[in-house]
Design an enzyme around this catalytic site. Structure first.
Site, PDB file in Angstrom:
ATOM      1  N   GLU A   5       3.337  20.554  55.385  1.00 16.75           N
ATOM      2  CA  GLU A   5       2.496  19.512  55.975  1.00 16.75           C
ATOM      3  C   GLU A   5       3.430  18.430  56.496  1.00 16.75           C
ATOM      4  OE1 GLU A   5      -1.157  18.421  54.061  1.00 16.75           O
ATOM      5  OE2 GLU A   5      -0.988  16.335  54.723  1.00 16.75           O
TER       6      GLU A   5
ATOM      7  N   THR B  31       1.664   7.664  49.539  1.00 13.73           N
ATOM      8  CA  THR B  31       2.822   8.560  49.570  1.00 13.73           C
ATOM      9  C   THR B  31       3.779   8.133  50.686  1.00 13.73           C
ATOM     10  OG1 THR B  31       1.264  10.270  48.939  1.00 13.73           O
ATOM     11  CG2 THR B  31       3.479  10.984  49.521  1.00 13.73           C
TER      12      THR B  31
ATOM     13  N   HIS C 262      -9.961   7.832  48.203  1.00 19.20           N
ATOM     14  CA  HIS C 262     -10.324   6.416  48.248  1.00 19.20           C
ATOM     15  C   HIS C 262     -11.795   6.142  47.940  1.00 19.20           C
ATOM     16  CE1 HIS C 262      -6.288   5.507  48.888  1.00 19.20           C
ATOM     17  NE2 HIS C 262      -6.212   6.285  49.949  1.00 19.20           N
TER      18      HIS C 262
ATOM     19  N   GLU D 106      -3.358  17.778  45.816  1.00 14.10           N
ATOM     20  CA  GLU D 106      -2.062  17.132  46.078  1.00 14.10           C
ATOM     21  C   GLU D 106      -1.490  16.647  44.761  1.00 14.10           C
ATOM     22  OE1 GLU D 106      -2.372  13.860  48.730  1.00 14.10           O
ATOM     23  OE2 GLU D 106      -3.008  15.111  50.382  1.00 14.10           O
TER      24      GLU D 106
ATOM     25  N   HIS E 124      -1.478  11.962  57.201  1.00 17.61           N
ATOM     26  CA  HIS E 124      -1.126  10.627  56.734  1.00 17.61           C
ATOM     27  C   HIS E 124      -1.298   9.597  57.851  1.00 17.61           C
ATOM     28  CE1 HIS E 124       0.354   7.514  54.140  1.00 17.61           C
ATOM     29  NE2 HIS E 124       0.356   8.393  53.166  1.00 17.61           N
TER      30      HIS E 124
ATOM     31  N   HIS F  86      -5.716  13.892  45.539  1.00 18.88           N
ATOM     32  CA  HIS F  86      -4.378  13.682  44.977  1.00 18.88           C
ATOM     33  C   HIS F  86      -4.516  13.151  43.548  1.00 18.88           C
ATOM     34  CE1 HIS F  86      -0.182  11.570  45.626  1.00 18.88           C
ATOM     35  NE2 HIS F  86      -0.213  12.302  44.530  1.00 18.88           N
TER      36      HIS F  86
ATOM     37  N   ARG G 160      -2.724  11.531  40.950  1.00 20.18           N
ATOM     38  CA  ARG G 160      -1.458  10.822  40.758  1.00 20.18           C
ATOM     39  C   ARG G 160      -1.154  10.679  39.276  1.00 20.18           C
ATOM     40  NH1 ARG G 160       0.417   7.830  45.506  1.00 20.18           N
ATOM     41  NH2 ARG G 160       1.882   6.928  44.034  1.00 20.18           N
TER      42      ARG G 160
ATOM     43  N   ARG H  51      -4.619   6.502  39.472  1.00 29.22           N
ATOM     44  CA  ARG H  51      -5.189   5.278  40.059  1.00 29.22           C
ATOM     45  C   ARG H  51      -6.462   5.546  40.863  1.00 29.22           C
ATOM     46  NH1 ARG H  51      -0.691   3.884  44.629  1.00 29.22           N
ATOM     47  NH2 ARG H  51       0.644   3.964  42.796  1.00 29.22           N
TER      48      ARG H  51
ATOM     49  N   ASN I 195      -9.847  13.985  52.658  1.00 26.24           N
ATOM     50  CA  ASN I 195      -9.278  13.474  51.408  1.00 26.24           C
ATOM     51  C   ASN I 195     -10.217  12.413  50.818  1.00 26.24           C
ATOM     52  OD1 ASN I 195      -7.824  11.658  49.696  1.00 26.24           O
ATOM     53  ND2 ASN I 195      -5.923  12.607  50.357  1.00 26.24           N
TER      54      ASN I 195
HETATM   55  N1  PXP Z   1      -1.635  14.349  53.332  1.00 23.75           N
HETATM   56  C1  PXP Z   1      -0.907  13.971  52.249  1.00 23.75           C
HETATM   57  C2  PXP Z   1       0.103  14.913  51.726  1.00 23.75           C
HETATM   58  C3  PXP Z   1      -1.131  12.725  51.624  1.00 23.75           C
HETATM   59  O1  PXP Z   1      -0.389  12.368  50.550  1.00 23.75           O
HETATM   60  C4  PXP Z   1      -2.155  11.898  52.118  1.00 23.75           C
HETATM   61  C5  PXP Z   1      -2.452  10.601  51.423  1.00 23.75           C
HETATM   62  O2  PXP Z   1      -2.957  10.853  50.160  1.00 23.75           O
HETATM   63  C6  PXP Z   1      -2.897  12.336  53.234  1.00 23.75           C
HETATM   64  C7  PXP Z   1      -2.601  13.555  53.821  1.00 23.75           C
HETATM   65  C8  PXP Z   1      -4.002  11.518  53.808  1.00 23.75           C
HETATM   66  O3  PXP Z   1      -3.498  10.318  54.304  1.00 23.75           O
HETATM   67  P1  PXP Z   1      -4.523   9.190  54.750  1.00 23.75           P
HETATM   68  O4  PXP Z   1      -5.307   8.811  53.547  1.00 23.75           O
HETATM   69  O5  PXP Z   1      -3.629   8.099  55.241  1.00 23.75           O
HETATM   70  O6  PXP Z   1      -5.383   9.785  55.833  1.00 23.75           O
END
Ligand code: PXP
Length: 251
Positions: free
Chosen positions: A154, A104, A13, A73, A197, A46, A48, A52, A10
């Site tokens: 998930e 989330t 960030h 996402e 997550h 994601h 949003r 952001r 992901n």
């Molecule tokens: N899976 C989903 C559905 C999420 O919303 C997120 C956070 O955006 C993640 C995985 C990844 O989480 P993390 O950034 O805490 O590894």
């Protein structure tokens, strides 16, 4: 049992850091390309409602330029549906979204949202997009996801990872047992099981031993760790942790 777990990286960030200065660097697309080179099996981002981190043009650039599947996402809103149908990602993961949350929080309300989600999932499926629902690890939510006809769920690992992080071992074990039972239940319902997550090397290694898990989506830890050792090295270490965990799995 799938031997090799897919690692979805992901890149949200990377965009968070970019947006802190309002310019174009660091570029989440560059991070995605590097992540794939280092062993990622797919890229997750994601979009949003408040934009952001990831922006609309990031989604389009990711779709155009990456050689591995894009997992989009998003919240189950009409605006996001329109964008997803334009971007046509490999997969969409539907998540709950509140403007004020930092990330989330909690899984999608698949029971209360059933009637809204059925046509939503159908429309994405008709467009050839694989849909997953981000849910709390529980049998009721899994049964509801199956009745919505989503092929994938998930499991939200946030509560478990948080308990591990603050050292609350009792809560952590309780949460992990919930995930074990939920993963087993996805198998009984014929759903593909992903998780994500808050995962880091240790939690990813442990959850990789669950035979139903096919894919892990990980972001924040990888981007944070990359500050110290670089993104490619972080992904190689994560790949190793997941593969080690998997080799301990009981079929
Ligand atoms: N899976 C989903 C559905 C999420 O919303 C997120 C956070 O955006 C993640 C995985 C990844 O989480 P993390 O950034 O805490 O590894």
């Amino acid at each position: 049992m799938t031997r090799r777990i897919r690692l979805g990286v992901n890149v949200d960030h990377v965009a968070t850091i970019r947006n802190a200065r309002g310019g174009s660097a660091p570029d989440p697309l560059r991070a995605a390309l590097l992540a794939i080179e280092a062993g990622a099996d797919g890229i997750t981002a994601h979009l949003r409602e408040d934009r952001r981190h990831i922006r609309d043009d990031d989604m389009l650039r990711l779709k155009e330029r990456i050689s591995k599947p894009l997992n989009f996402e998003m919240a189950a809103t009409e605006q996001m549906l329109d964008i997803a149908l334009r971007v046509k990602p490999h997969a969409v993961c539907l998540v709950p979204e509140r403007r004020t949350e930092r990330t989330t929080e909690g899984g999608l309300d698949v029971i209360g949202g059933h009637d809204h989600l059925v046509p939503f999932v159908d429309e994405l499926r008709r467009a050839g997009v694989r849909v997953s629902l981000f849910i709390e690890p529980g049998a009721e939510a899994i049964d509801a996801a199956a009745s919505i006809r989503a092929p994938v769920v998930e499991l939200h690992t946030g509560a478990w990872c948080h308990a591990v992080e603050i050292g609350d071992l009792e809560a952590a074990e309780k949460e992990f047992r919930r995930i074990v039972a939920a993963a087993a239940h996805t198998g009984e319902r014929g759903l593909e099981c992903h998780a994500g997550h808050g995962l880091d090397y240790a939690t990813a290694r442990r959850i990789a031993a669950l035979p139903q898990i096919v894919e892990l989506n990980i972001g924040h830890f990888l981007v944070g760790e990359a500050v110290f050792v670089g993104l490619a090295e972080t992904i190689r270490q994560m790949r190793l942790a997941i593969d080690e965990g998997r080799s301990a799995a009981v079929p």
